[in-house]
Motif scaffolding. Structure first.
Motif, PDB file in Angstrom:
ATOM      1  N   LEU A 161      13.646  23.775  24.748  1.00 18.64           N
ATOM      2  CA  LEU A 161      14.696  23.750  23.728  1.00 18.64           C
ATOM      3  C   LEU A 161      14.201  23.229  22.380  1.00 18.64           C
ATOM      4  O   LEU A 161      14.962  23.220  21.410  1.00 18.64           O
ATOM      5  N   LYS A 162      12.971  22.818  22.294  1.00 23.24           N
ATOM      6  CA  LYS A 162      12.453  22.261  21.048  1.00 23.24           C
ATOM      7  C   LYS A 162      12.283  23.357  19.994  1.00 23.24           C
ATOM      8  O   LYS A 162      11.964  24.502  20.309  1.00 23.24           O
ATOM      9  N   ALA A 163      12.483  22.976  18.733  1.00 23.89           N
ATOM     10  CA  ALA A 163      12.263  23.920  17.630  1.00 23.89           C
ATOM     11  C   ALA A 163      10.776  24.178  17.424  1.00 23.89           C
ATOM     12  O   ALA A 163      10.374  25.276  17.035  1.00 23.89           O
ATOM     13  N   PHE A 164       9.970  23.151  17.664  1.00 22.33           N
ATOM     14  CA  PHE A 164       8.518  23.283  17.544  1.00 22.33           C
ATOM     15  C   PHE A 164       7.856  22.596  18.737  1.00 22.33           C
ATOM     16  O   PHE A 164       8.301  21.541  19.181  1.00 22.33           O
ATOM     17  N   VAL A 165       6.800  23.200  19.218  1.00 28.59           N
ATOM     18  CA  VAL A 165       5.996  22.599  20.276  1.00 28.59           C
ATOM     19  C   VAL A 165       4.581  22.427  19.742  1.00 28.59           C
ATOM     20  O   VAL A 165       4.017  23.345  19.136  1.00 28.59           O
ATOM     21  N   TYR A 166       4.019  21.245  19.948  1.00 31.19           N
ATOM     22  CA  TYR A 166       2.655  20.956  19.503  1.00 31.19           C
ATOM     23  C   TYR A 166       1.746  20.942  20.725  1.00 31.19           C
ATOM     24  O   TYR A 166       1.899  20.110  21.613  1.00 31.19           O
ATOM     25  N   GLU A 167       0.812  21.869  20.768  1.00 36.85           N
ATOM     26  CA  GLU A 167      -0.119  21.984  21.889  1.00 36.85           C
ATOM     27  C   GLU A 167      -1.473  21.453  21.436  1.00 36.85           C
ATOM     28  O   GLU A 167      -2.085  22.001  20.510  1.00 36.85           O
ATOM     29  N   ALA A 168      -1.925  20.375  22.071  1.00 38.95           N
ATOM     30  CA  ALA A 168      -3.174  19.719  21.677  1.00 38.95           C
ATOM     31  C   ALA A 168      -4.303  20.176  22.594  1.00 38.95           C
ATOM     32  O   ALA A 168      -4.477  19.624  23.688  1.00 38.95           O
ATOM     33  N   PRO A 169      -5.077  21.157  22.186  1.00 32.60           N
ATOM     34  CA  PRO A 169      -6.144  21.661  23.044  1.00 32.60           C
ATOM     35  C   PRO A 169      -7.375  20.770  23.015  1.00 32.60           C
ATOM     36  O   PRO A 169      -7.542  19.936  22.113  1.00 32.60           O
ATOM     37  N   ALA A 170      -8.231  20.974  23.984  1.00 34.59           N
ATOM     38  CA  ALA A 170      -9.519  20.281  24.054  1.00 34.59           C
ATOM     39  C   ALA A 170     -10.634  21.302  23.850  1.00 34.59           C
ATOM     40  O   ALA A 170     -10.420  22.513  23.980  1.00 34.59           O
ATOM     41  N   VAL A 171     -11.808  20.808  23.532  1.00 26.80           N
ATOM     42  CA  VAL A 171     -12.968  21.691  23.412  1.00 26.80           C
ATOM     43  C   VAL A 171     -13.149  22.454  24.727  1.00 26.80           C
ATOM     44  O   VAL A 171     -13.091  21.879  25.804  1.00 26.80           O
ATOM     45  N   GLY A 172     -13.326  23.760  24.612  1.00 25.26           N
ATOM     46  CA  GLY A 172     -13.494  24.585  25.805  1.00 25.26           C
ATOM     47  C   GLY A 172     -12.213  25.186  26.327  1.00 25.26           C
ATOM     48  O   GLY A 172     -12.240  25.981  27.274  1.00 25.26           O
ATOM     49  N   ASP A 173     -11.066  24.852  25.721  1.00 22.47           N
ATOM     50  CA  ASP A 173      -9.795  25.461  26.108  1.00 22.47           C
ATOM     51  C   ASP A 173      -9.619  26.796  25.397  1.00 22.47           C
ATOM     52  O   ASP A 173     -10.134  27.013  24.294  1.00 22.47           O
ATOM     53  N   VAL A 174      -8.848  27.669  26.015  1.00 22.43           N
ATOM     54  CA  VAL A 174      -8.397  28.901  25.362  1.00 22.43           C
ATOM     55  C   VAL A 174      -6.883  28.950  25.475  1.00 22.43           C
ATOM     56  O   VAL A 174      -6.315  28.679  26.531  1.00 22.43           O
ATOM     57  N   LEU A 175      -6.230  29.234  24.351  1.00 23.17           N
ATOM     58  CA  LEU A 175      -4.780  29.405  24.309  1.00 23.17           C
ATOM     59  C   LEU A 175      -4.473  30.852  23.936  1.00 23.17           C
ATOM     60  O   LEU A 175      -5.109  31.417  23.049  1.00 23.17           O
ATOM     61  N   LEU A 176      -3.481  31.425  24.605  1.00 22.02           N
ATOM     62  CA  LEU A 176      -3.037  32.785  24.321  1.00 22.02           C
ATOM     63  C   LEU A 176      -1.524  32.803  24.159  1.00 22.02           C
ATOM     64  O   LEU A 176      -0.806  32.084  24.850  1.00 22.02           O
ATOM     65  N   TRP A 177      -1.045  33.662  23.261  1.00 22.17           N
ATOM     66  CA  TRP A 177       0.384  33.845  23.067  1.00 22.17           C
ATOM     67  C   TRP A 177       0.616  35.266  22.568  1.00 22.17           C
ATOM     68  O   TRP A 177      -0.314  35.945  22.119  1.00 22.17           O
ATOM     69  N   GLU A 178       1.868  35.722  22.641  1.00 19.26           N
ATOM     70  CA  GLU A 178       2.184  37.034  22.085  1.00 19.26           C
ATOM     71  C   GLU A 178       2.137  36.946  20.561  1.00 19.26           C
ATOM     72  O   GLU A 178       2.576  35.961  19.962  1.00 19.26           O
ATOM     73  N   SER A 179       1.615  38.003  19.935  1.00 13.90           N
ATOM     74  CA  SER A 179       1.241  37.940  18.519  1.00 13.90           C
ATOM     75  C   SER A 179       2.416  37.747  17.569  1.00 13.90           C
ATOM     76  O   SER A 179       2.223  37.348  16.418  1.00 13.90           O
ATOM     77  N   TRP A 180       3.643  38.011  18.025  1.00 15.43           N
ATOM     78  CA  TRP A 180       4.814  37.824  17.165  1.00 15.43           C
ATOM     79  C   TRP A 180       5.227  36.350  17.042  1.00 15.43           C
ATOM     80  O   TRP A 180       6.083  36.001  16.219  1.00 15.43           O
ATOM     81  N   LEU A 181       4.640  35.476  17.834  1.00 16.83           N
ATOM     82  CA  LEU A 181       5.045  34.067  17.840  1.00 16.83           C
ATOM     83  C   LEU A 181       4.457  33.337  16.634  1.00 16.83           C
ATOM     84  O   LEU A 181       3.234  33.273  16.470  1.00 16.83           O
TER      85      LEU A 181
ATOM     86  N   THR B 193      20.879  19.796  15.179  1.00 15.19           N
ATOM     87  CA  THR B 193      19.510  19.613  15.656  1.00 15.19           C
ATOM     88  C   THR B 193      19.523  19.180  17.118  1.00 15.19           C
ATOM     89  O   THR B 193      20.525  18.670  17.621  1.00 15.19           O
ATOM     90  N   ARG B 194      18.400  19.384  17.802  1.00 19.84           N
ATOM     91  CA  ARG B 194      18.294  18.960  19.199  1.00 19.84           C
ATOM     92  C   ARG B 194      17.987  17.462  19.266  1.00 19.84           C
ATOM     93  O   ARG B 194      17.455  16.872  18.319  1.00 19.84           O
ATOM     94  N   ARG B 195      18.304  16.854  20.385  1.00 18.30           N
ATOM     95  CA  ARG B 195      17.893  15.479  20.626  1.00 18.30           C
ATOM     96  C   ARG B 195      16.370  15.398  20.622  1.00 18.30           C
ATOM     97  O   ARG B 195      15.683  16.329  21.046  1.00 18.30           O
ATOM     98  N   LYS B 196      15.841  14.309  20.176  1.00 18.47           N
ATOM     99  CA  LYS B 196      14.390  14.156  20.063  1.00 18.47           C
ATOM    100  C   LYS B 196      13.694  14.341  21.402  1.00 18.47           C
ATOM    101  O   LYS B 196      12.588  14.884  21.477  1.00 18.47           O
ATOM    102  N   ALA B 197      14.329  13.896  22.468  1.00 18.21           N
ATOM    103  CA  ALA B 197      13.725  13.970  23.793  1.00 18.21           C
ATOM    104  C   ALA B 197      14.219  15.178  24.593  1.00 18.21           C
ATOM    105  O   ALA B 197      14.178  15.161  25.829  1.00 18.21           O
ATOM    106  N   CYS B 198      14.657  16.229  23.923  1.00 12.49           N
ATOM    107  CA  CYS B 198      15.170  17.396  24.640  1.00 12.49           C
ATOM    108  C   CYS B 198      14.047  18.088  25.420  1.00 12.49           C
ATOM    109  O   CYS B 198      12.863  17.858  25.179  1.00 12.49           O
ATOM    110  N   ARG B 199      14.447  18.938  26.334  1.00 12.79           N
ATOM    111  CA  ARG B 199      13.470  19.659  27.141  1.00 12.79           C
ATOM    112  C   ARG B 199      12.556  20.511  26.257  1.00 12.79           C
ATOM    113  O   ARG B 199      12.991  21.022  25.223  1.00 12.79           O
ATOM    114  N   GLU B 200      11.323  20.677  26.691  1.00 18.41           N
ATOM    115  CA  GLU B 200      10.351  21.417  25.882  1.00 18.41           C
ATOM    116  C   GLU B 200      10.855  22.809  25.530  1.00 18.41           C
ATOM    117  O   GLU B 200      10.652  23.289  24.408  1.00 18.41           O
TER     118      GLU B 200
END
Length: 206
Positions: free
Chosen positions: A163-183, A154-161
């Protein structure tokens, strides 16, 4: 001297919906989502049958931009965000373009979640956020290489973003997030007593 480079980047686009017009009133959009959910009997039945917590119009309403002007305005804005993201991704679109395939409402009550999934047959997927009360869950994004890391520690808890297995993106009202559909991504459990409301969408290449 050794060199280390990062290869095969996974891009995540985040912007304010208002960055591209037309202006959309957040309270009006929220009210429209609730009004549609209340009237959409087919969607309610699908959610109950499939065990979907809360409400989604995914399987019932395919023409929100035609039915409701505010969703038509939303698509005009999203088209510009998707075009900007496609430019960043350096897609060679040739004589085709990315066009909206579908768009749907999600209302997740307290305790509601949406497990890991992808959006097959699409190119770019995303969400814009209508209501994000305190305790509402972030979007969880999974490293697409994760299934191939058979014997890796496993990666170190404080590893670079990156290299993380999961990233949690906390959006705000009025934000738009886009990603490629295979993700692969998911919405963890909503820990708020209030509804988490979003509008999700897919764009295809044609």
């Amino acid at each position: 001297m050794a060199t280390i480079r990062s290869l095969f980047a996974t891009r995540l686009y985040r912007a304010r919906l208002s960055e591209f017009g037309p202006d959309i009133d957040a309270s009006e959009l929220e009210g429209s989502c609730y009004s549609i959910a209340e009237d959409d009997e087919a969607g309610q039945e699908w959610c109950e049958k499939e065990g979907y917590p809360g409400y989604t119009s995914y399987a019932s309403l395919t023409d929100l931009p035609w039915r409701f002007p505010i969703f038509g305005d939303l698509v005009k804005s999203l088209d510009q965000h998707v075009a900007a993201f496609a430019e960043d991704l350096e897609f060679e679109l040739a004589d085709k373009k990315l066009v909206l395939e579908d768009l749907w409402i999600n209302i997740l009550p307290e305790g509601g979640n949406h497990g890991l999934h992808i959006h097959p047959h699409s190119v770019i997927s995303g969400t814009t956020y209508v209501a994000m009360p305190d305790g509402a869950s972030a979007l969880k994004l999974e490293d697409p290489r994760l299934g191939f890391m058979m014997a890796a520690p496993t990666r170190r808890k404080a590893c670079r973003e990156e290299l993380k297995a999961f990233v949690y993106e906390a959006p705000a009202v009025g934000d738009v997030l886009l990603w490629e559909s295979w993700l692969r991504h998911e919405v963890p459990m909503n820990m708020s007593e209030d509804d988490r409301i979003s509008v999700s969408f897919n764009y295809k290449w044609e």
